[in-house]
Motif scaffolding. Structure first.
Motif, short mmCIF file in Angstrom:
data_model
loop_
_atom_site.label_atom_id
_atom_site.label_comp_id
_atom_site.label_asym_id
_atom_site.label_seq_id
_atom_site.Cartn_x
_atom_site.Cartn_y
_atom_site.Cartn_z
N CYS A 76 85.85 11.87 86.65
CA CYS A 76 87.15 12.29 85.85
C CYS A 76 87.58 13.07 87.29
CB CYS A 76 87.28 13.85 85.10
SG CYS A 76 88.93 14.25 84.95
N VAL A 77 89.08 12.83 87.76
CA VAL A 77 89.16 13.35 89.07
C VAL A 77 89.27 14.84 88.36
CG1 VAL A 77 90.68 11.66 89.73
CG2 VAL A 77 91.94 13.16 88.68
N PHE A 78 88.93 15.68 87.99
CA PHE A 78 89.39 17.31 88.06
C PHE A 78 88.16 18.11 88.55
CE2 PHE A 78 92.79 17.45 85.47
CZ PHE A 78 93.66 18.77 85.55
N CYS A 114 88.67 3.48 73.63
CA CYS A 114 89.40 3.08 74.98
C CYS A 114 88.38 2.82 75.55
CB CYS A 114 89.86 4.34 76.10
SG CYS A 114 89.37 4.55 76.98
N ILE A 117 86.18 4.16 78.46
CA ILE A 117 85.05 4.92 77.53
C ILE A 117 83.67 4.41 77.55
CG2 ILE A 117 83.72 6.35 75.60
CD1 ILE A 117 86.63 7.62 75.65
N THR A 143 88.45 16.23 78.20
CA THR A 143 90.03 15.86 78.59
C THR A 143 90.34 15.43 77.54
OG1 THR A 143 88.75 14.20 79.44
CG2 THR A 143 89.75 15.52 81.39
N CYS A 144 90.42 13.91 77.24
CA CYS A 144 90.79 13.17 76.28
C CYS A 144 89.51 13.97 75.24
CB CYS A 144 91.61 11.58 76.28
SG CYS A 144 89.65 10.81 77.04
N LYS A 147 86.76 11.55 75.11
CA LYS A 147 85.93 11.41 76.33
C LYS A 147 84.61 12.67 75.74
CE LYS A 147 87.38 11.18 80.92
NZ LYS A 147 87.63 11.27 81.92
N PRO A 285 94.03 5.76 84.30
CA PRO A 285 93.21 5.40 85.49
C PRO A 285 92.28 3.65 86.03
CG PRO A 285 92.03 6.86 84.60
CD PRO A 285 93.15 6.60 83.73
N CYS A 310 94.82 8.09 88.48
CA CYS A 310 94.67 9.20 88.91
C CYS A 310 93.56 7.88 90.02
CB CYS A 310 93.08 9.91 87.90
SG CYS A 310 94.13 10.88 87.27
N CYS A 343 97.63 15.16 84.37
CA CYS A 343 96.69 14.68 83.58
C CYS A 343 97.67 13.80 82.30
CB CYS A 343 95.99 14.66 83.60
SG CYS A 343 94.79 13.52 81.71
N CYS A 376 93.66 5.04 74.23
CA CYS A 376 94.18 5.81 74.46
C CYS A 376 95.21 6.07 74.31
CB CYS A 376 94.12 6.07 76.05
SG CYS A 376 94.80 6.88 77.11
N TYR A 379 97.92 8.71 76.87
CA TYR A 379 98.91 8.11 77.93
C TYR A 379 99.37 7.24 76.73
CZ TYR A 379 96.76 9.73 82.25
OH TYR A 379 96.82 10.58 83.22
S1 BJ8 Z 1 92.32 13.56 84.94
S2 BJ8 Z 1 93.27 10.84 83.44
S3 BJ8 Z 1 90.56 11.21 85.36
S4 BJ8 Z 1 90.78 12.78 81.75
S5 BJ8 Z 1 91.48 5.93 79.28
S6 BJ8 Z 1 89.27 8.44 78.91
S7 BJ8 Z 1 92.04 9.50 78.42
S8 BJ8 Z 1 91.44 7.54 76.10
S9 BJ8 Z 1 90.93 8.26 82.30
FE1 BJ8 Z 1 91.40 10.86 83.29
FE2 BJ8 Z 1 90.81 12.76 83.88
FE3 BJ8 Z 1 92.74 13.13 83.27
FE4 BJ8 Z 1 92.86 11.72 85.19
FE5 BJ8 Z 1 90.62 9.39 78.02
FE6 BJ8 Z 1 92.78 7.46 78.03
FE7 BJ8 Z 1 90.19 6.48 77.45
FE8 BJ8 Z 1 90.99 8.10 79.71
#
Ligand code: BJ8
Length: 423
Positions: A76-78, A114, A117, A143-144, A147, A285, A310, A343, A376, A379
């Motif tokens: 993740c870009v975080f 998704c 993952i 995040t989601c 994940k 992404p 991302c 995000c 997902c 999004y």
């Molecule tokens: S900051 S976008 S890189 S979490 S596509 S795994 S969101 S169910 S990738 Fe992400 Fe960090 Fe956010 Fe960016 Fe979940 Fe959607 Fe799958 Fe996703």
């Protein structure tokens, strides 16, 4: 590539499965990338990087490890690269863009997860990702839901998973959670590497990462020209390689391409003819080798002029202020920078819609294609208000839901062609 077999074996990889993966990857690269016309010469660097993505780059990382440098992997870009570099470690992206070992994966994850993952699990279960196998620490992040819950299972498959908590709301409490999590991560990096992060090393880390991002900003700006001097596929590749390459070399290579593109623009040279319909991609992404949708778009009479993603502008648009004089000031600046990432896991998330509109205008897009990975929720949910916002402003938008499979190629192409014809 056989020369690398002992290296891959030493990482515990499944050589046979890995060979099969490299064959598919090589063929895909040939058909999608090398088949393009009018590519900038500077892209030969990225062709080389891709041909050595599991070879030379891994050797470099293993050489770094021999020098006692640690490798940290992220999804993740975080995960702040500034802090990783400040600790004298190297960050690599682990997100994967291809299906692998699907049957095995579905023993651990529900089918309606998704592709991104599932792919990460597949690469681990199939033992085909040398980045994953080289990493001294793997960072997961809340995040989601997909994940977040998947990392609970993933923790049983690797012995070095570190999970970072993340806020979901852009409030002052949210910001202070992020700051605390970055502090905790800084300590974890220090413990892993045995290096204390100082004002100087953090400033230097910020400078190196900012330079990478600035090079991509320069590349993005050049895509405003008509005719467009570089394809969306090639620009996406630069954004993907951002997560793997040596930072200084990456910056230099992107800047070199930009020098070349500036000449092209002066000479009114493009990768497609002037007035080719321009598409902005927005959404989930796209990790290597997920080139499906961009390939469809650019073989259907349009050119991609930007990625609100991302792996693209959402991930790289903000720089980190390096002017702080104390560690705490610098950590505040790092926090400020990442807290701006919009995000779809955040609620509410109006800033993302605003940015999509801003990008569509800035890059002169005739339409936006919203890319949602099937299942997902963040999004795909957000794609409806995004579409409404765009259409209210007269910007055509098409929402696509797909996965890493190739079964829907024909159907997608038909829809994309119809959209391009109508914009
Ligand atoms: S900051 S976008 S890189 S979490 S596509 S795994 S969101 S169910 S990738 Fe992400 Fe960090 Fe956010 Fe960016 Fe979940 Fe959607 Fe799958 Fe996703």
């Amino acid at each position: 590539s056989n020369d690398y077999a002992p290296m891959w074996e030493s990482l515990g990889m499944d050589l046979k499965a890995h060979d099969a993966l490299l064959d598919v990857l090589g063929q895909g690269y040939q058909d999608i990338y090398l088949a393009q016309k009018n590519r900038p010469e500077g892209m030969s660097y990225f062709d080389f990087v891709m041909s050595e993505v599991h070879g030379l780059r891994i050797k470099e990382l293993l050489d770094e490890k021999k020098q006692n440098r640690k490798i940290i992997g992220s999804y993740c870009v975080f995960v702040p690269e500034e802090i990783v570099l400040a600790g004298g470690a190297t960050l690599v992206g682990l997100c994967s863009g291809a299906d692998f070992a699907i049957e095995d994966v579905e023993k651990h994850l529900p089918r309606n997860t998704c592709s991104l993952i599932k792919s990460s699990f597949g690469f681990k279960l199939g033992r085909v990702c040398p980045y994953l196998e080289s990493a001294d620490m793997i960072v997961g992040e809340n995040t989601c839901d997909g994940k977040k819950k998947a990392y609970e299972t993933f923790a049983g498959m690797v012995d070095n998973l570190y999970v970072m908590d993340l806020p979901q709301v852009k409030s002052s409490q949210g910001r202070s959670l992020l700051k605390k999590e970055f502090e905790r991560f800084k300590t974890a990096v220090e413990e892993l590497t045995g290096n204390k992060i100082t004002v100087d090393t953090l400033k230097e880390g910020i400078k190196v990462v900012n330079a990478k991002r600035a090079a991509l900003h320069r590349l993005a700006t050049l895509r405003k020209a008509d005719p467009v001097p570089i394809s969306g596929l090639d620009a996406l590749l630069a954004n993907q390689v951002f997560f793997y390459d040596n930072p200084a070399r990456f910056t230099e290579s992107v800047n070199k391409i930009c020098d070349e593109l500036e000449v092209r623009i002066k000479e009114n040279q493009g990768v497609f003819p002037a007035k080719t319909p321009r598409i902005l991609i927005s959404g989930c992404p796209m990790a290597v080798p997920n080139w499906k949708l961009p390939w469809i778009i650019e073989t259907s009479g349009a050119v991609i002029v930007g990625e609100e993603s991302c792996v693209g502008e959402r991930g790289t648009r903000n720089l980190t202020d390096d002017s702080g004089q104390s560690l705490d000031e610098l950590m505040e600046a790092v926090t400020d920078r990442y807290f701006k990432v919009d995000c779809a896991i955040f609620t509410p998330n109006q800033k993302r819609s605003d940015h999509i509109v801003e990008m569509a205008k800035a890059y002169g897009a005739n339409g936006v294609i919203h890319y949602g990975l099937q299942f997902c929720q963040p999004y795909i949910m957000e794609s409806i208000p995004v579409e409404n916002t765009l259409e209210n402003l007269g910007i055509p938008c098409m929402r696509i839901e797909t996965d890493y499979g190739m079964e829907d190629m024909g159907q997608l192409k038909t829809r994309v062609e119809a959209f391009i014809e109508q914009i």
